[in-house]
Motif scaffolding. Structure first.
Motif, PDB file in Angstrom:
ATOM      1  N   ALA A  62       0.833  -1.216   0.000  1.00 25.24           N
ATOM      2  CA  ALA A  62       0.000   0.000   0.000  1.00 25.24           C
ATOM      3  C   ALA A  62       0.861   1.257   0.000  1.00 25.24           C
ATOM      4  CB  ALA A  62      -0.934  -0.011   1.202  1.00 25.24           C
ATOM      5  N   LEU A  63       1.893   1.266   0.836  1.00 23.21           N
ATOM      6  CA  LEU A  63       2.768   2.441   0.880  1.00 23.21           C
ATOM      7  C   LEU A  63       3.556   2.613  -0.420  1.00 23.21           C
ATOM      8  CD1 LEU A  63       4.126   2.263   4.536  1.00 23.21           C
ATOM      9  CD2 LEU A  63       2.574   3.985   3.575  1.00 23.21           C
ATOM     10  N   SER A  64       4.032   1.518  -0.993  1.00 26.83           N
ATOM     11  CA  SER A  64       4.785   1.596  -2.243  1.00 26.83           C
ATOM     12  C   SER A  64       3.909   2.101  -3.385  1.00 26.83           C
ATOM     13  CB  SER A  64       5.376   0.234  -2.610  1.00 26.83           C
ATOM     14  OG  SER A  64       6.382  -0.111  -1.697  1.00 26.83           O
ATOM     15  N   LEU A  65       2.707   1.557  -3.505  1.00 30.25           N
ATOM     16  CA  LEU A  65       1.798   2.015  -4.556  1.00 30.25           C
ATOM     17  C   LEU A  65       1.443   3.489  -4.386  1.00 30.25           C
ATOM     18  CD1 LEU A  65      -0.576  -1.054  -4.927  1.00 30.25           C
ATOM     19  CD2 LEU A  65       1.034  -0.180  -6.623  1.00 30.25           C
ATOM     20  N   THR A  66       1.228   3.899  -3.146  1.00 30.85           N
ATOM     21  CA  THR A  66       0.940   5.303  -2.872  1.00 30.85           C
ATOM     22  C   THR A  66       2.124   6.179  -3.281  1.00 30.85           C
ATOM     23  OG1 THR A  66      -0.525   4.721  -1.038  1.00 30.85           O
ATOM     24  CG2 THR A  66       0.356   6.959  -1.048  1.00 30.85           C
ATOM     25  N   GLY A  67       3.324   5.758  -2.913  1.00 29.49           N
ATOM     26  CA  GLY A  67       4.516   6.526  -3.263  1.00 29.49           C
ATOM     27  C   GLY A  67       4.727   6.627  -4.763  1.00 29.49           C
ATOM     28  N   VAL A  68       4.497   5.538  -5.472  1.00 31.26           N
ATOM     29  CA  VAL A  68       4.653   5.551  -6.931  1.00 31.26           C
ATOM     30  C   VAL A  68       3.610   6.472  -7.569  1.00 31.26           C
ATOM     31  CG1 VAL A  68       4.450   4.143  -9.030  1.00 31.26           C
ATOM     32  CG2 VAL A  68       5.788   3.318  -7.089  1.00 31.26           C
ATOM     33  N   ALA A  69       2.367   6.347  -7.137  1.00 30.17           N
ATOM     34  CA  ALA A  69       1.310   7.202  -7.692  1.00 30.17           C
ATOM     35  C   ALA A  69       1.580   8.679  -7.394  1.00 30.17           C
ATOM     36  CB  ALA A  69      -0.046   6.788  -7.131  1.00 30.17           C
TER      37      ALA A  69
END
Length: 152
Positions: A62-69
């Motif tokens: 969740a944190l990685s996807l948020t950071g990428v977005a």
């Protein structure tokens, strides 16, 4: 040398937190020894309990996807978030510890081994393993003690 997979999280968790988690499990076993008709429901709950690995993986994703977005649509500096998260995951894979472990363990998130200990103690109480179950003519405390000994 890398720590073993089965004990690395407990070895990297404060003794007081490990003791709280162990005590909660023992209290659960004692409760269900007194209420054997509820064991089946508790086993179902344990089948759905998330262990520390699953919790870390979901949190990291969740944190990685948020950071990428956020990096793609807001500001490139957000890409530091997935970089940090993957570093923590690598640290956890190698050492059994990373900063989020402290947060999750303090909230009682258990390892799969700790969940299995409660599961097998309850199955022992239910009679799945012979001389610990409800058919025995022993006291409540003796049954709890036998069930906990069976999982150690």
């Amino acid at each position: 040398m890398l720590p073993s997979t089965t004990s690395r999280v407990e070895r990297n968790t404060a003794d007081s937190i490990n003791q709280q988690i162990r005590q909660r499990m023992e209290e659960n076993v004692a409760y269900f020894a007194a209420h054997p008709h509820e064991i089946e429901q508790r086993l179902h709950e344990l089948d759905h309990e998330w262990d520390i690995e699953r919790t870390l993986e979901a949190n990291a994703s969740a944190l990685s996807l948020t950071g990428v977005a956020m990096g793609a649509f807001v500001d490139k500096r957000w890409l530091l978030l997935p970089a940090a998260v993957t570093g923590f995951l690598l640290q956890h894979a190698l050492q059994g510890w990373c900063p989020p472990i402290i947060f999750f363990r303090r909230r009682g998130i258990r390892t799969s081994k700790e969940i299995d200990q409660e599961r097998y103690a309850l199955k022992a109480l239910r009679g799945d393993f012979g001389d610990v179950g409800p058919a025995m003519e022993t006291s409540h405390q003796v049954r709890v003690s036998k069930a906990l000994q069976a999982i150690r």
